[in-house]
Design a protein around this motif. Structure first.
Motif: not given
Length: 581
Positions: A411-415, A423-424, A447-450, A462-463
């Motif tokens: 997707k266009n957002y990822f980690s 990195f997020i 949910s990613e930051i948890e 965060v990017v």
């Protein structure tokens, strides 16, 4: 067996071994060699003008204008026009993340023509309230009679935006322009191919010179025939595709290519056949796990020999590069990417506006070619920006980004994680106005930051493309929707860095949010035009603002990070040390 036959077989075997054990020279070079004949040919081609459509009429006067209010991409109503100002084009105004409406009556009939709309960032066009068909970029097919109503809805996803020009092109002229542009691009590709040959034949140089003087289909065909057995391959680019690393490369040919691999660069015995239904070619890196070297062959073209990158993670120390807004400045961007060839970086992140026009596939090919300067030695993590959506303002689906770029999530957002860093990457451009509330992205981010991976890391990044804070663009202070998302999370989510672009300069700021020290970096000088000197917003006051093209690099060592920023001449323009609090 006949004695003479044995001797012949032995000689053939020995000759074959010598050929196999010697390294065949690469067919093409990354940059054209600087000999006088090729320099002269390149200069001649530069003088050939890019085709432009013949304009029938400029529709610049008598436009009514009104700013939109609380509109999304598809949820909107036509405004009331009774009390609106009348103006002439070009018209630009500082209204970030806002729809801008323009309307006027058709005076002269429009007969089977194309409207060329130059708007920031994109446009939707309506005739008597009905949406017009988009042909390519921001060109629309139109037939109208006198008294019809022409309405243009400009979607501004940046800072300043508006309607620059509206031009009318006859359908015949437009079709001729499309043919001329296709011819020009084919001729340019053929000339470039000859220029990059390691050892072009006199016949190829002669044919290319004739093509520059007379860029006709016949002369293109002659050059292509001479090069038919020698497709030009770009250097490989390493990308993460849904958790698996892949080598990506472009070819002027089609069909099959082969990867030859082994542990001796002069004796690559393993062969893998790669077939591409569409460009780029992609090959899973894990299939080379037993090899140290590889090269790519297609027909009679050979690339140089590359080292197989080893993806085992290094806990510390390690380095990576940061950049944004390459945005069509390919000469500068290639120069910056060339700085990575001798460094042991583990990855590189690009924070958006990777190209200047997202709907132009040629620009995405130029991006991959420039990234090939790194020769596939480390992966790139590439976040889309607003210009990567250009030409897709009907549905905000960035087709070319999806076709040419892969990400860990698909997707266009990822980690992703490396060493003691997490990195997020997030993307507010998938909505209009930009934001996060209209999709699943916000819940995913929360949910990613948890997640266990985020909480286990020492450093948290965060990017995204649009920065929460910026001073270098007059009237722009950063994007409020980004601040709205992040301001309440800096301390609780232990965010150490926000890396962005959008403003075409280099900016750095350190702020405390409660007990959390947050470092804001804008690395928007990878190739696009720079912000003008002397013009800045009064606030926020950044610690550093520098208007130079640049590439940033971070050196991570446990609880400390050293930042070093270099210009294209590799002079250091900023450096700073961060210590984990």
């Amino acid at each position: 067996m006949d004695f003479k036959r044995v001797i012949v077989l032995l000689l053939l075997a020995a000759f074959g071994c010598r050929q196999q054990d010697s390294i065949i020279s690469p067919t093409y070079t990354i940059l054209p060699p600087q000999d006088s004949a090729r320099l002269a040919l390149a200069e001649k081609w530069k003088a050939v003008k890019t085709p432009a459509p013949a304009i029938t009429q400029s529709i610049d006067q008598g436009w009514r204008y009104v700013a939109g209010i609380n509109e999304s991409l598809t949820d909107f109503e036509f405004p009331e026009w009774e009390q609106t100002e009348v103006l002439d084009l070009p018209h630009r105004v500082t209204l970030p993340n806002t729809a801008m409406w323009y309307q006027r009556l058709v005076v002269d009939p429009i007969d089977s023509s194309v409207l060329e709309v130059n708007a920031d960032d994109g446009a939707q066009v309506f005739l008597n309230g009905k949406k017009l068909e988009r042909l390519m970029d921001d060109r629309f097919y139109a037939t109208a009679t006198a008294g019809d109503t022409l309405t243009i809805r400009v979607l501004n996803n940046a800072m300043a935006g508006g309607l620059r020009t509206v031009k009318l092109i006859s359908l015949a002229n437009y079709l001729d322009y499309k043919n001329q542009l296709a011819l020009y691009r084919k001729a340019g590709a053929a000339v470039d191919q000859v220029l990059r040959l390691s050892e072009p034949s006199a016949k190829a140089m002669e044919a290319a010179s004739l093509l520059v003087e007379h860029p006709t289909i016949e002369n293109i065909t002659k050059v292509e025939a001479l090069l038919s057995a020698y497709p030009m391959l770009s250097a490989p680019v390493l990308l993460n595709n849904k958790g698996h690393f892949e080598l990506n490369w472009l070819s002027t040919g089609s069909g099959q290519a082969a990867i030859l691999a082994g542990n001796d660069p002069s004796h690559l015995t393993a062969e893998f056949i790669v077939t591409a239904q569409q460009q780029p070619f992609r090959f899973p890196l894990d299939q080379l796990s037993e090899a140290s070297f590889y090269r790519i062959r297609q027909l009679d073209t050979w690339t140089e020999v590359y080292e197989v990158p080893k993806m085992e993670q290094t806990a510390s120390p390690f380095s990576f590069t940061l950049w944004a807004d390459s945005q069509g400045g390919w000469n500068t961007f290639s120069q910056l990417m060339a700085q990575t060839k001798d460094d042991d970086d583990k990855f590189s992140l690009g924070a958006g506006d990777l190209v200047a026009n997202g709907s132009d596939s040629l620009q995405w090919k130029s991006l991959l070619t420039s990234l090939g300067q790194a020769k596939g030695r480390f992966p790139f993590y590439l976040v889309p920006g607003n210009h990567d959506y250009d030409g897709y303002y009907d549905d905000l689906v960035p087709i070319n980004y999806n076709n040419y770029i892969t990400t860990p999530s698909g997707k266009n957002y990822f980690s992703w994680q490396y060493g003691n860093c997490a990195f997020i990457a997030i993307d507010p451009n998938e909505a209009f106005p930009i934001g996060f509330d209209s999709s699943d992205q916000k819940q995913w981010f929360l949910s990613e930051i948890e997640s266990a991976e985020w909480k286990a890391a020492t450093w948290h990044f965060v990017v995204l493309h649009q920065p929460p804070l910026s001073q270098g663009w007059p009237g722009y202070h950063g994007d409020g929707v980004v601040r709205q998302l992040l301001d309440s999370l800096y301390e609780s989510a232990d965010i150490d860095f926000v890396v962005a672009g959008h403003t075409h300069d280099y900016e750095r700021l350190t702020r405390n949010y409660g007990g959390q020290q947050v470092n804001f970096l804008i690395v928007g000088g990878a190739g696009g035009g720079l912000e003008p000197e002397g013009e800045m917003s009064e606030e926020p006051v950044m610690d550093t603002v520098i208007r130079k093209h640049h590439l940033a690099r971070m050196f991570v060592q446990g609880d400390s990070i050293h930042l070093e920023v270099k210009d294209p001449d590799q002079d250091i323009i900023d450096q700073f040390d961060f210590i984990k609090q």
